[in-house]
Motif scaffolding. Sequence first.
Motif, short mmCIF file in Angstrom:
data_model
loop_
_atom_site.label_atom_id
_atom_site.label_comp_id
_atom_site.label_asym_id
_atom_site.label_seq_id
_atom_site.Cartn_x
_atom_site.Cartn_y
_atom_site.Cartn_z
N TYR A 1 0.82 -1.22 0.00
CA TYR A 1 0.00 0.00 0.00
C TYR A 1 0.85 1.26 0.00
O TYR A 1 0.32 2.37 0.18
N VAL A 2 2.18 1.11 -0.21
CA VAL A 2 3.08 2.24 0.00
C VAL A 2 2.85 3.35 -1.03
O VAL A 2 3.09 4.52 -0.74
N GLU A 3 2.36 3.03 -2.23
CA GLU A 3 2.19 4.05 -3.25
C GLU A 3 1.10 5.05 -2.87
O GLU A 3 1.24 6.25 -3.10
N ARG A 4 0.02 4.57 -2.27
CA ARG A 4 -1.07 5.48 -1.89
C ARG A 4 -1.08 5.79 -0.40
O ARG A 4 -1.76 6.73 0.02
N ALA A 5 -0.36 5.02 0.41
CA ALA A 5 -0.32 5.26 1.85
C ALA A 5 1.09 4.98 2.38
O ALA A 5 1.33 3.97 3.05
N PRO A 6 2.07 5.84 2.05
CA PRO A 6 3.46 5.56 2.43
C PRO A 6 3.68 5.49 3.93
O PRO A 6 4.67 4.93 4.37
N TRP A 7 2.76 6.05 4.72
CA TRP A 7 2.94 6.01 6.17
C TRP A 7 2.83 4.59 6.72
O TRP A 7 3.25 4.34 7.85
N THR A 8 2.29 3.66 5.95
CA THR A 8 2.18 2.29 6.46
C THR A 8 3.54 1.63 6.64
O THR A 8 3.68 0.69 7.43
N VAL A 9 4.55 2.12 5.90
CA VAL A 9 5.89 1.56 6.05
C VAL A 9 6.86 2.54 6.71
O VAL A 9 7.99 2.17 7.03
N LEU A 10 6.44 3.79 6.91
CA LEU A 10 7.34 4.79 7.47
C LEU A 10 7.79 4.41 8.87
O LEU A 10 8.98 4.48 9.20
N GLY A 11 6.85 3.99 9.72
CA GLY A 11 7.19 3.64 11.10
C GLY A 11 8.14 2.46 11.20
O GLY A 11 9.23 2.58 11.79
N PRO A 12 7.78 1.29 10.65
CA PRO A 12 8.71 0.16 10.75
C PRO A 12 10.02 0.41 10.03
O PRO A 12 11.08 -0.04 10.50
N ALA A 13 9.99 1.15 8.90
CA ALA A 13 11.23 1.45 8.20
C ALA A 13 12.13 2.34 9.07
O ALA A 13 13.35 2.12 9.14
N ALA A 14 11.55 3.34 9.73
CA ALA A 14 12.33 4.21 10.60
C ALA A 14 12.94 3.42 11.76
O ALA A 14 14.12 3.62 12.12
N ALA A 15 12.17 2.50 12.34
CA ALA A 15 12.69 1.68 13.44
C ALA A 15 13.85 0.81 12.97
O ALA A 15 14.88 0.69 13.65
N LEU A 16 13.72 0.21 11.78
CA LEU A 16 14.79 -0.64 11.26
C LEU A 16 16.04 0.16 10.94
O LEU A 16 17.16 -0.27 11.24
N VAL A 17 15.87 1.34 10.35
CA VAL A 17 17.03 2.17 10.02
C VAL A 17 17.73 2.63 11.29
O VAL A 17 18.97 2.59 11.39
N LEU A 18 16.97 3.07 12.28
CA LEU A 18 17.58 3.52 13.54
C LEU A 18 18.31 2.37 14.23
O LEU A 18 19.40 2.56 14.79
N ALA A 19 17.72 1.18 14.21
CA ALA A 19 18.40 0.02 14.80
C ALA A 19 19.68 -0.30 14.04
O ALA A 19 20.71 -0.66 14.65
N SER A 20 19.66 -0.17 12.72
CA SER A 20 20.85 -0.42 11.91
C SER A 20 21.95 0.59 12.22
O SER A 20 23.12 0.24 12.41
N VAL A 21 21.58 1.87 12.26
CA VAL A 21 22.56 2.92 12.57
C VAL A 21 23.15 2.71 13.96
O VAL A 21 24.36 2.86 14.17
N LEU A 22 22.31 2.35 14.90
CA LEU A 22 22.79 2.10 16.26
C LEU A 22 23.77 0.94 16.29
O LEU A 22 24.82 1.01 16.94
N ALA A 23 23.45 -0.15 15.56
CA ALA A 23 24.34 -1.31 15.53
C ALA A 23 25.69 -0.95 14.92
O ALA A 23 26.75 -1.29 15.47
N VAL A 24 25.68 -0.25 13.79
CA VAL A 24 26.93 0.09 13.11
C VAL A 24 27.76 1.05 13.95
O VAL A 24 28.98 0.89 14.10
N SER A 25 27.13 2.07 14.53
CA SER A 25 27.88 3.07 15.29
C SER A 25 28.46 2.48 16.57
O SER A 25 29.59 2.79 16.94
N LEU A 26 27.72 1.61 17.24
CA LEU A 26 28.25 0.97 18.45
C LEU A 26 29.43 0.07 18.13
O LEU A 26 30.42 0.04 18.85
N SER A 27 29.32 -0.69 17.03
CA SER A 27 30.42 -1.56 16.64
C SER A 27 31.65 -0.75 16.25
O SER A 27 32.78 -1.12 16.57
N SER A 28 31.44 0.36 15.56
CA SER A 28 32.56 1.23 15.18
C SER A 28 33.23 1.81 16.42
O SER A 28 34.46 1.90 16.50
N ALA A 29 32.43 2.21 17.39
CA ALA A 29 32.99 2.73 18.63
C ALA A 29 33.80 1.68 19.36
O ALA A 29 34.84 1.96 19.96
N ASP A 30 33.34 0.41 19.28
CA ASP A 30 34.07 -0.66 19.94
C ASP A 30 35.40 -0.92 19.24
O ASP A 30 36.40 -1.24 19.87
#
Length: 606
Positions: free
Chosen positions: A540-569
């Motif tokens: 439904y993303v073409e007519r209702a992009p908000w249906t994927v905005l929330g889970p996509a934002a959560a996945l991207v934030l989790a990915s950025v957190l994983a990469v940045s923490l590993s880089s810091a380590d």
Amino acid sequence: MSRRGWAAALLSRAAAFAAVVVLIGALPWLSGNSPEYTVLRARYADRPATPEVLAQIRTELGLDGGPVAVFADWASGVLTGDFGTSWISGRPVLPGVLDALGVSLTLMGAALAVALVVAALACVPTVVNGLAGRPSRGAGAAAAALTALPEFLLASVLLVVVAVWWGWLPPYGWAGPEHVVLPALALGLPAGGLIGRLLSTALAGAFTERWVHTWAVAGHSRARIAAAAARRALPGVIGQIALVVVGLTGGAVPVEEVFAIPGLGRTLLGAAASQDIPALQAGVLLLLVLAAVLGALAALIRRSLLGPAARSGDLPVPGPPAGRGRSWWVVPLVSGALLLTLVVAGLFRDPYTSAHARLEAPSWALPLGADASGRDVLARVGHGALDTLGLALLVVAACLVIGLVVGTAGVWSTGPVEVTNAAPPIIAGILVVAVAGPSAAGAALAVTLVSWAPLAAHTAALVAEISARPYVRVLPLLGAGRARILAGTVLPTLLPEVTRHAILRLPGTALAIAGLGFLGLGQQPPAPEWGLLLAEGIGYVERAPWTVLGPAAALVLASVLAVSLSSADVARRATHDGVGTAATVPDPDPGRELVGSAAPAGSSGG
């Protein structure tokens, strides 16, 4: 390593490979569904499921001889090039699987070309700074951002934006060169970001070594110094680059599914869903052989780069330069805070009740809108964190225990670690679904089966390092046995380090679980798991992009957190251990661990 150690490692590899082959051959008996019912539904839908008909089908499939006879027949057929007959179509599985493998190899080749271009661009600033004598800590934010994008999420975004909204490229199929572009970008950009970060970090360490200044003073050209630094850095990361290339196989599964590409990953997914076990056996076995070939090729390349120095093992792989930027904490802090805010805001809302209009747009009362069933997207994202991150925490704990146990086995752990480390979670998920069906427990089991290996490799490296310390080497002379030394001295010393490594893998583990959910291999509706939410909303993303905005934002934030923490380590370890001295250098990617065997400088050292 001694001759006895080489023999033990070789035996370990052979045993691990044989165990995987036996597992593949036993799939017809491990599957919870009776194969005769599968064949009856696919080929003879008009015939009744009487005992006589089922017995006839079992005889036709050759399953009436028992597990041992069936496995022996399958193994002998594989040796002669006969991989069996499809339970669904009744045709030999090998031609179709080879055609699908050819498609996947073409896609992987195009993705690898994209990855190498991206990696080269990511290394340019490091090379420029190194030749100018300026310190560098590796690739920048762009490479980290690419690494943080899961393939299935990037494929969905490219499909919607480039193919659907802009109409620049075809969205589905495999009919010409134009169909390769978007899948290759979805698969190659994250891989290129990771390869670029690995190589850039190694290059940054190589440029800090004394021979670089010596060569510059001696009048060597900048091009020759750069080439020598690359040769110095490559041996330490070539094994990890090989793992990234093997990982393209797992990443290709969701990419092929999103773009409807008839590759091996999509074929395996369909075979698992339809319980076509012979096709699944053939596909997984070919992937195993492909991983083994890539691993052997990486070892040969590494030895050719090192030359005679490959046998000495006296010099370390260049590590990341010591120190880290003053603002290293900004990215993990901001991404973690945003993710926490998103989750907490959704926890106080109802994720299951269809209390809103179907696909209702976002508003103050409904910040992320409603999905196709009228449910609050923000609520489902928040509660999905409990499912996704909670399950990931259990998986990480299990992997920590397994990694500690296997890692203390010494060289005997070599085979299981190498075989497991080369298996993407999605492939394990397909096998688990073929045996037990899709479920949250199955997704957790699949990720656990392939995620303990980096922790085991880290444990083995630390065991070897700690055991070589003088105060530990003297303990046997004082009457302490191996078990007592291991339990009383070695394990307490390495446990904090390995536990910290396991915790850093939590966001990456959550992404692996979400990837299985996106493919329908994990939790099932109406569970608010992040990958499942993305799969439900992508239509439904073409007519209702908000249906994927929330889970996509959560996945991207989790990915950025994983990469940045590993880089810091990585930076923390480099600061603690010093440049080029670590026996264990963690991979910036949350899904892999680089355990550096001693690698001399080769001809590039001076």
